[in-house]
Design an enzyme around this catalytic site. Structure first.
Site: not given
Ligand code: IMP
Length: 176
Positions: A41, A148, A99
Site C-alpha cells: 500500500g 473504505f 485502520d
Molecule cells: P490495520 O492493521 O487494520 O490498521 O490495517 C492496515 C492495513 O489494512 C493497511 O496497510 C491497508 O493495507 C489495509 N487497509 C485498511 N483500511 C483500508 C482501506 O480503507 N482501504 C484499503 N486498504 C485498507
C-alpha cells in the site's frame, strides 16, 4: 471510475507530502534516516515522499499481510522482512493507512526489537474512530472517517492502487 468519489485530490496529497517532508528534513537534519515502506500500500506515498526529502537517507521495504477484501482479518503475517540492519539507526516507518492499528503495532514492536536509535511512525491516512492505539502516530497526512477508501496505493482486492487520488465508493455502489 463513476463508482468512485474523490475524497483527497492529487494536489492536496502533494502539498501535504511537502509539509511532511519538511518536518522530517528538520527532524533528521544531522542524521541519515532509513525509511521503511510497508508494502504494497505505501509504494506511491513512499516514492512521492522520498522525492521531497532533502537529507541523505536510505530506504527499504517490509511486506505484511493483514487485510482481506474490505474487512480486517485480525492477524498480521510477515511476507518479506527488511534487508537493512536498523540497530542504532533512525528509522521512519511509512504506512499508507492506519485502520485498526494492528499492522502498525506489529511493525512498531518488531522494529523496536532491533533497538533502533529512534522510531518515527508516518501514515498518510488515519481512521481515528477505528484505531485502537496506546501510542501516537508521529505524523499523519489526513484523518478520515471510518469508510473504505482506494487509490494512491490503496487497493480493494489488489485493484485501484493506480488511481492518483484517494477515492471512496459512491452511495449505492455495492460492488466494485
Ligand atoms: P490495520 O492493521 O487494520 O490498521 O490495517 C492496515 C492495513 O489494512 C493497511 O496497510 C491497508 O493495507 C489495509 N487497509 C485498511 N483500511 C483500508 C482501506 O480503507 N482501504 C484499503 N486498504 C485498507
Amino acid at each position: 471510475m463513476d463508482k468512485f468519489e474523490l475524497l483527497i485530490s492529487p494536489d492536496k496529497i502533494a502539498s501535504r507530502i511537502k509539509e511532511i517532508a519538511s518536518e522530517l528534513d528538520e527532524k533528521f537534519q544531522n542524521e541519515v534516516p532509513i525509511f521503511i515502506g510497508i508494502l504494497n500500500g505505501s509504494f506511491m506515498f513512499m516514492a512521492d515522499l522520498l522525492r521531497q526529502i532533502s537529507v541523505d537517507c536510505e530506504m527499504d521495504f517490509i511486506k505484511l499481510s493483514s487485510y482481506h477484501g474490505s474487512a480486517s482479518s485480525g492477524t498480521v503475517r510477515l511476507l518479506k522482512d527488511i534487508s537493512a540492519d536498523i540497530t542504532g539507526r533512525h528509522v521512519v516507518i511509512v504506512e499508507d493507512i492506519v485502520d485498526s492499528g494492528l499492522t502498525i503495532r506489529f511493525i512498531k514492536e518488531r522494529m523496536a526489537e532491533a533497538d533502533p536509535a529512534s522510531l518515527t511512525l508516518v501514515s498518510l491516512l488515519l481512521k481515528p474512530e477505528l484505531a485502537k492505539l496506546d501510542f501516537p502516530i508521529d505524523i499523519v497526512g489526513f484523518e478520515i472517517s471510518p469508510e473504505f477508501v482506494v487509490g494512491y496505493g490503496l487497493d480493494y482486492d489488489q485493484k485501484f492502487r493506480n488511481f492518483d487520488g484517494i477515492y471512496r465508493l459512491k452511495e449505492g455502489s455495492a460492488d466494485f
